[in-house]
Design an enzyme around this catalytic site. Sequence first.
Site, PDB file in Angstrom:
ATOM      1  N   GLU A 288      49.279  25.071  42.450  1.00  0.00           N
ATOM      2  CA  GLU A 288      48.183  25.967  42.805  1.00  0.00           C
ATOM      3  C   GLU A 288      47.935  27.014  41.722  1.00  0.00           C
ATOM      4  O   GLU A 288      46.781  27.337  41.406  1.00  0.00           O
ATOM      5  CB  GLU A 288      48.472  26.656  44.144  1.00  0.00           C
ATOM      6  CG  GLU A 288      48.510  25.727  45.348  1.00  0.00           C
ATOM      7  CD  GLU A 288      47.130  25.200  45.729  1.00  0.00           C
ATOM      8  OE1 GLU A 288      46.132  25.621  45.112  1.00  0.00           O
ATOM      9  OE2 GLU A 288      47.056  24.367  46.647  1.00  0.00           O
ATOM     10  N   ASP A 421      45.800  13.135  46.713  1.00  0.00           N
ATOM     11  CA  ASP A 421      44.405  12.991  46.307  1.00  0.00           C
ATOM     12  C   ASP A 421      44.162  13.154  44.814  1.00  0.00           C
ATOM     13  O   ASP A 421      43.614  12.266  44.150  1.00  0.00           O
ATOM     14  CB  ASP A 421      43.523  13.974  47.097  1.00  0.00           C
ATOM     15  CG  ASP A 421      44.053  15.411  47.077  1.00  0.00           C
ATOM     16  OD1 ASP A 421      45.176  15.627  46.588  1.00  0.00           O
ATOM     17  OD2 ASP A 421      43.343  16.307  47.558  1.00  0.00           O
ATOM     18  N   GLU A 528      38.002  19.577  59.073  1.00  0.00           N
ATOM     19  CA  GLU A 528      39.061  19.363  58.081  1.00  0.00           C
ATOM     20  C   GLU A 528      39.513  17.901  58.070  1.00  0.00           C
ATOM     21  O   GLU A 528      39.798  17.337  57.015  1.00  0.00           O
ATOM     22  CB  GLU A 528      40.250  20.283  58.389  1.00  0.00           C
ATOM     23  CG  GLU A 528      41.400  20.184  57.416  1.00  0.00           C
ATOM     24  CD  GLU A 528      41.114  20.805  56.064  1.00  0.00           C
ATOM     25  OE1 GLU A 528      42.020  20.789  55.220  1.00  0.00           O
ATOM     26  OE2 GLU A 528      39.991  21.306  55.841  1.00  0.00           O
ATOM     27  N   GLU A 557      34.758  19.802  48.436  1.00  0.00           N
ATOM     28  CA  GLU A 557      34.773  18.394  48.030  1.00  0.00           C
ATOM     29  C   GLU A 557      33.443  17.679  48.240  1.00  0.00           C
ATOM     30  O   GLU A 557      33.020  16.872  47.395  1.00  0.00           O
ATOM     31  CB  GLU A 557      35.902  17.648  48.759  1.00  0.00           C
ATOM     32  CG  GLU A 557      37.285  17.917  48.216  1.00  0.00           C
ATOM     33  CD  GLU A 557      37.823  19.286  48.597  1.00  0.00           C
ATOM     34  OE1 GLU A 557      38.729  19.790  47.904  1.00  0.00           O
ATOM     35  OE2 GLU A 557      37.329  19.864  49.596  1.00  0.00           O
TER      36      GLU A 557
END
Length: 657
Positions: A288, A421, A528, A557
């Site tokens: 992150e 992902d 979500e 996204e």
Amino acid sequence: MYPPPPAPAPHRDFISVTLSLGESYDNSKSRRRRSCWRKWKQLSRLQRNVILFVLGFLILCGFLYSLQVSDQWKALSGSRAEVEKMKLEVLPVLPAPQKESAEPEGFADILSQKRQRHLRRGPPHLQIRPPNTVSKDGMQDDAKEREAALGKAQQEENTQRTVISWRGAVIEPEQATEPPSKRAEASIKPLFLASRIWKEPAPPNERQKGVIEAFLHAWKGYQKFAWGHDELKPVSKTFSEWFGLGLTLIDALDTMWILGLKQEFKEARKWVSENLDFQKNVDVNLFESTIRILGGLLSAYHLSGDSLFLSKAEDFGNRLMPAFTTPSKIPYSDVNIGTGFAHSPQWTSDSTVAEVTSIQLEFRELSRLTGIKKFQEAVEEVTKHIHSLSGKKDGLVPMFINTNSGLFTHPGVFTLGARADSYYEYLLKQWIQGGKKETQLLEDYVRAIEGIKAHLLRQSQPRKLTFVGELAHGRFSAKMDHLVCFLPGTLALGVHHGLPADHMDLARALMETCYQMNQQMETGLSPEIAHFNMYPRADHKDVEVKPADRHNLLRPETVESLFYLYRVTKDRKYQDWGWEILQSFNKYTRVPSGGYSSINNVQNSHKPEPRDKMESFFVGETLKYLYLLFSDDLELLGLDTCVFNTEAHPLPIWSPA
């Protein structure tokens, strides 16, 4: 006469003898033991079972804890020497490609200001972890296990590997992108001027003005209630801390520049100069912090040409390097940027595959700009290691990897959602970043797309929406995270760079599905997680949402993929879909006093229930992609000029093809 009385019976003495078989009598100790046993036998069967269960549970917990302690000790073997070796280096930062007196336009007043001391903010309740040590035998066992697994994987690859071609182009043997040599370290210059990836755009159109207005509203709340802190809590008009490093501010630097908000950028730049100090005793998540802080600083440098951001990026990159001091070189998930102590989470010695394979763009670029090759070498060793591992399924990877052994854990579970992902995203983007020379990356990406088609792709009922599900030990689940909506954009980006045309067909189909995940909700915002109906049933929609999954976190996204689809196809319906989503954000997540809040219920337009949190990616990604989506200039941060990291920070392509 009476006869005389009989004589009395003779007196008899008795002697009692105890045979102890050589054991001495110890008063009452043996009696006490027999008494405890009798007490146990007197308990009911239920009572005895409860006691046995509790004892068994405690023994099991102790055993598991000992395994965890053993893992942690193994993981830290030899770490003292390596950490000392990698102690935060204070290396000279190479200047930006400009004259010393030259300054970015409009920044003369800031650059001339003297640096001021600041009051340091530290997150509450910081925990200092002392370094540990471990046995050498454990490391040797792990090394043997890794060597055997890698040897097996290499043997499999030698027998199965084929040359991939697309559109008649044959992939040549891999040409690695070499990190800068030691000889070049002293003379290397940043290869890209700000003008290479940035040019002043045309005045914003009406939809872009709508994005600017939304950003300014979000920024008003951040400036007023959370300035210099990580995240805004707009409903309660306060803030929350994660790392204590001004996360939202750094994430939004390049967004402000792209939107033309130069005054806001100047104010943020001043905070970075005077208040951003990485010498603090705090744990940060490697993934992150890399994509948000390191990526944000590198992008701000490329757009503005201001060497302050490159200097901060190098400092931060050095502080992240101890995360790579593991037996397997698979990095730990967390590192203390003040002490240099890196570690796994308390509950496991695993890292997620997405975390360790989605930091490469940033570290490679940092090496290219500074000439310090250790950044690129560390992440490329991870990439090569993952490439060689067994346990994949037609290019699909499990979600977890052990930092001690370097092997996949929890095998047989495959998803394109959380924890896996961006692995697929960065395969393609590294190939593009390096000038399309590293064919191993492309090979892994193309094979993974084929694996997705073979194992994870299904269609819903009744509208036959194409979606990507999950596979757990051979069992398919019709569950799709909103995170998976990055995929249509990534597929379109690949087609733009020459990959097969059928990837574009899949991109269009998945883009429709992601749009419907928004459109079929009462608020027009995606949940979500969505579950898809695969069987014809009366009164059933394609998209079904469970109560625990119906929140929306302002994620980017869907609009990210709309941006790529529009850039590649020039189909304006994708702009229209993005505009609808922006209007839904304004209607259901906007907080009057400033800021936007994630919501709990996308299925209730009357009571969406704000969650009182504005994630940094809303201003760092979501609004940025919307602004670029609505642009009439397709060369504004063009797809042949730059590549966006997974936090939407643009970085230059090294050798544009």
